[in-house]
Design a protein around this motif. Structure first.
Motif, PDB file in Angstrom:
ATOM      1  N   GLU A   1       0.809  -1.216   0.000  1.00  0.00           N
ATOM      2  CA  GLU A   1       0.000   0.000   0.000  1.00  0.00           C
ATOM      3  C   GLU A   1       0.846   1.272   0.000  1.00  0.00           C
ATOM      4  N   GLN A   2       2.161   1.112  -0.095  1.00  0.00           N
ATOM      5  CA  GLN A   2       3.056   2.271  -0.080  1.00  0.00           C
ATOM      6  C   GLN A   2       3.953   2.218  -1.304  1.00  0.00           C
ATOM      7  N   GLN A   3       3.875   3.266  -2.126  1.00  0.00           N
ATOM      8  CA  GLN A   3       4.609   3.228  -3.395  1.00  0.00           C
ATOM      9  C   GLN A   3       6.123   3.252  -3.183  1.00  0.00           C
ATOM     10  N   LEU A   4       6.629   4.221  -2.433  1.00  0.00           N
ATOM     11  CA  LEU A   4       8.066   4.397  -2.277  1.00  0.00           C
ATOM     12  C   LEU A   4       8.462   4.328  -0.803  1.00  0.00           C
ATOM     13  N   TYR A   5       9.605   3.708  -0.557  1.00  0.00           N
ATOM     14  CA  TYR A   5      10.096   3.644   0.821  1.00  0.00           C
ATOM     15  C   TYR A   5      11.612   3.495   0.811  1.00  0.00           C
ATOM     16  N   GLN A   6      12.251   4.264   1.704  1.00  0.00           N
ATOM     17  CA  GLN A   6      13.698   4.219   1.825  1.00  0.00           C
ATOM     18  C   GLN A   6      14.086   4.475   3.280  1.00  0.00           C
ATOM     19  N   GLU A   7      15.129   3.796   3.718  1.00  0.00           N
ATOM     20  CA  GLU A   7      15.751   4.092   5.010  1.00  0.00           C
ATOM     21  C   GLU A   7      17.203   4.461   4.744  1.00  0.00           C
ATOM     22  N   TYR A   8      17.556   5.677   5.150  1.00  0.00           N
ATOM     23  CA  TYR A   8      18.902   6.186   4.909  1.00  0.00           C
ATOM     24  C   TYR A   8      19.515   6.598   6.247  1.00  0.00           C
ATOM     25  N   TYR A   9      20.653   6.016   6.565  1.00  0.00           N
ATOM     26  CA  TYR A   9      21.360   6.310   7.809  1.00  0.00           C
ATOM     27  C   TYR A   9      22.715   6.901   7.440  1.00  0.00           C
ATOM     28  N   TYR A  10      23.045   8.016   8.057  1.00  0.00           N
ATOM     29  CA  TYR A  10      24.254   8.723   7.662  1.00  0.00           C
ATOM     30  C   TYR A  10      24.958   9.305   8.883  1.00  0.00           C
ATOM     31  N   ARG A  11      26.230   9.570   8.690  1.00  0.00           N
ATOM     32  CA  ARG A  11      27.074  10.088   9.760  1.00  0.00           C
ATOM     33  C   ARG A  11      27.159  11.609   9.674  1.00  0.00           C
ATOM     34  N   GLN A  12      26.835  12.279  10.748  1.00  0.00           N
ATOM     35  CA  GLN A  12      26.949  13.731  10.810  1.00  0.00           C
ATOM     36  C   GLN A  12      28.411  14.124  11.050  1.00  0.00           C
ATOM     37  N   PRO A  13      28.752  15.402  10.824  1.00  0.00           N
ATOM     38  CA  PRO A  13      30.140  15.844  11.048  1.00  0.00           C
ATOM     39  C   PRO A  13      30.647  15.577  12.464  1.00  0.00           C
ATOM     40  N   ASN A  14      29.734  15.588  13.448  1.00  0.00           N
ATOM     41  CA  ASN A  14      30.157  15.326  14.829  1.00  0.00           C
ATOM     42  C   ASN A  14      30.243  13.832  15.150  1.00  0.00           C
ATOM     43  N   GLY A  15      29.984  12.978  14.140  1.00  0.00           N
ATOM     44  CA  GLY A  15      30.084  11.547  14.340  1.00  0.00           C
ATOM     45  C   GLY A  15      28.782  10.859  14.689  1.00  0.00           C
ATOM     46  N   ARG A  16      27.776  11.613  15.048  1.00  0.00           N
ATOM     47  CA  ARG A  16      26.486  11.012  15.392  1.00  0.00           C
ATOM     48  C   ARG A  16      25.805  10.469  14.140  1.00  0.00           C
ATOM     49  N   ILE A  17      25.025   9.418  14.329  1.00  0.00           N
ATOM     50  CA  ILE A  17      24.313   8.797  13.210  1.00  0.00           C
ATOM     51  C   ILE A  17      22.866   9.268  13.206  1.00  0.00           C
ATOM     52  N   SER A  18      22.441   9.796  12.078  1.00  0.00           N
ATOM     53  CA  SER A  18      21.060  10.253  11.911  1.00  0.00           C
ATOM     54  C   SER A  18      20.393   9.429  10.816  1.00  0.00           C
ATOM     55  N   SER A  19      19.106   9.603  10.674  1.00  0.00           N
ATOM     56  CA  SER A  19      18.380   8.808   9.682  1.00  0.00           C
ATOM     57  C   SER A  19      17.313   9.645   8.992  1.00  0.00           C
ATOM     58  N   LEU A  20      17.014   9.226   7.771  1.00  0.00           N
ATOM     59  CA  LEU A  20      15.888   9.753   7.005  1.00  0.00           C
ATOM     60  C   LEU A  20      15.041   8.554   6.606  1.00  0.00           C
ATOM     61  N   ILE A  21      13.812   8.532   7.066  1.00  0.00           N
ATOM     62  CA  ILE A  21      12.920   7.411   6.784  1.00  0.00           C
ATOM     63  C   ILE A  21      11.837   7.876   5.824  1.00  0.00           C
ATOM     64  N   GLY A  22      11.659   7.153   4.743  1.00  0.00           N
ATOM     65  CA  GLY A  22      10.679   7.540   3.736  1.00  0.00           C
ATOM     66  C   GLY A  22      11.352   8.267   2.590  1.00  0.00           C
ATOM     67  N   ALA A  23      10.722   8.273   1.441  1.00  0.00           N
ATOM     68  CA  ALA A  23      11.309   8.870   0.236  1.00  0.00           C
ATOM     69  C   ALA A  23      11.161  10.382   0.258  1.00  0.00           C
ATOM     70  N   SER A  24      12.274  11.088   0.056  1.00  0.00           N
ATOM     71  CA  SER A  24      12.232  12.551   0.001  1.00  0.00           C
ATOM     72  C   SER A  24      11.974  13.056  -1.415  1.00  0.00           C
ATOM     73  N   TYR A  25      12.066  12.185  -2.417  1.00  0.00           N
ATOM     74  CA  TYR A  25      11.742  12.526  -3.792  1.00  0.00           C
ATOM     75  C   TYR A  25      11.486  11.214  -4.535  1.00  0.00           C
ATOM     76  N   ASP A  26      10.990  11.325  -5.764  1.00  0.00           N
ATOM     77  CA  ASP A  26      10.606  10.132  -6.513  1.00  0.00           C
ATOM     78  C   ASP A  26      11.826   9.534  -7.216  1.00  0.00           C
ATOM     79  N   TYR A  27      12.512   8.648  -6.536  1.00  0.00           N
ATOM     80  CA  TYR A  27      13.711   8.017  -7.092  1.00  0.00           C
ATOM     81  C   TYR A  27      13.379   6.969  -8.147  1.00  0.00           C
ATOM     82  N   SER A  28      12.091   6.623  -8.274  1.00  0.00           N
ATOM     83  CA  SER A  28      11.705   5.622  -9.278  1.00  0.00           C
ATOM     84  C   SER A  28      11.724   6.191 -10.692  1.00  0.00           C
ATOM     85  N   GLN A  29      11.807   7.520 -10.815  1.00  0.00           N
ATOM     86  CA  GLN A  29      11.912   8.122 -12.145  1.00  0.00           C
ATOM     87  C   GLN A  29      13.243   7.729 -12.780  1.00  0.00           C
TER      88      GLN A  29
END
Length: 235
Positions: free
Chosen positions: A113-141
């Motif tokens: 029931e959900q067209q696009l989904y992504q989990e992105y985990y990245y390292r900030q400059p201070n070393g902490r790990i942050s995340s972005l859950i869900g698609a921020s743009y249509d990568y299926s194009q």
């Protein structure tokens, strides 16, 4: 010319010939030593270059292995979708040189029931790990050359070609230039159906720091080219 003068001249020419022979021998010895030193220098430079290349290969091979292991575990169901974040965070903590890891699903593969989904985990400059859950743009194009279109080759190329190191690109979501390895994974129990792509990011800054850390001698320097000939790092 008396015999005394002839003897003097003979001794003079004999001395000259001996001097030339000695000088020639010394010259050949010098050239031989020079060639030996040159050969040893080249051999040492080759060893340093081989060691540096092996170190780069070890580091990037290890990065690729992490992505391949993630993709394999997602494909066979060993890694549940609900625990992706826990696994990816652990992988990031195990390698301080990785900039980010993403698991991106093909349309409706994560949830019917959900067209696009992504989990992105990245390292900030201070070393902490942050995340972005869900698609921020249509990568299926599909990717295009239009300057105002999103960069989606990182998603489509692994799906089309399999595991691949991508040319450096400005990531639309991360807003930075990345060197990325991508590999596809399939749906559980459907090995012929693509479910998404695992991507691991390595920043250009990380590449520069890696090359700067290599032991290349007092006068050596390193540079790295992408497959297309683009400089990734140079002095």
């Amino acid at each position: 010319m008396n015999s005394s003068n002839r003897r003097v001249r003979a001794f003079f020419f004999l001395g000259l010939i001996i001097s030339l022979i000695v000088a020639t021998a010394l010259l050949f010895r010098y050239l031989d030593n020079f060639r030996r030193i040159e050969a040893l220098t080249l051999e040492d430079a080759q060893r340093q270059a081989d060691a540096a290349a092996a170190e780069i290969d070890r580091i990037f091979g290890g990065i690729a292995d992490i992505a391949l292991d993630l993709a394999a575990d997602l494909s066979d169901g060993t890694l549940f979708y609900a625990t992706i974040g826990q696994r990816v965070r652990a992988d990031l903590l195990s390698r301080a040189d990785i900039d980010g890891i993403s698991v991106t699903f093909t349309p409706y593969s994560y949830d019917p029931e959900q067209q696009l989904y992504q989990e992105y985990y990245y390292r900030q400059p201070n070393g902490r790990i942050s995340s972005l859950i869900g698609a921020s743009y249509d990568y299926s194009q599909p990717p295009t050359a239009a300057p105002d279109s999103p960069q989606t080759g990182w998603f489509h190329l692994p799906l089309a070609q399999g595991s691949v190191w991508l040319e450096p690109f400005f990531a639309t979501g991360a807003q930075k230039i990345l060197i990325e390895f991508g590999t596809p994974f399939t749906r559980v129990n459907q090995p012929d159906v693509a479910a998404g792509v695992v991507s691991i990011d390595y920043s250009l800054q990380g590449m520069r720091e890696l090359v700067a850390s290599l032991q290349l001698g007092a006068t050596g320097y390193g540079f790295v080219l992408s497959q297309s000939g683009l400089f990734l790092s140079n002095p």
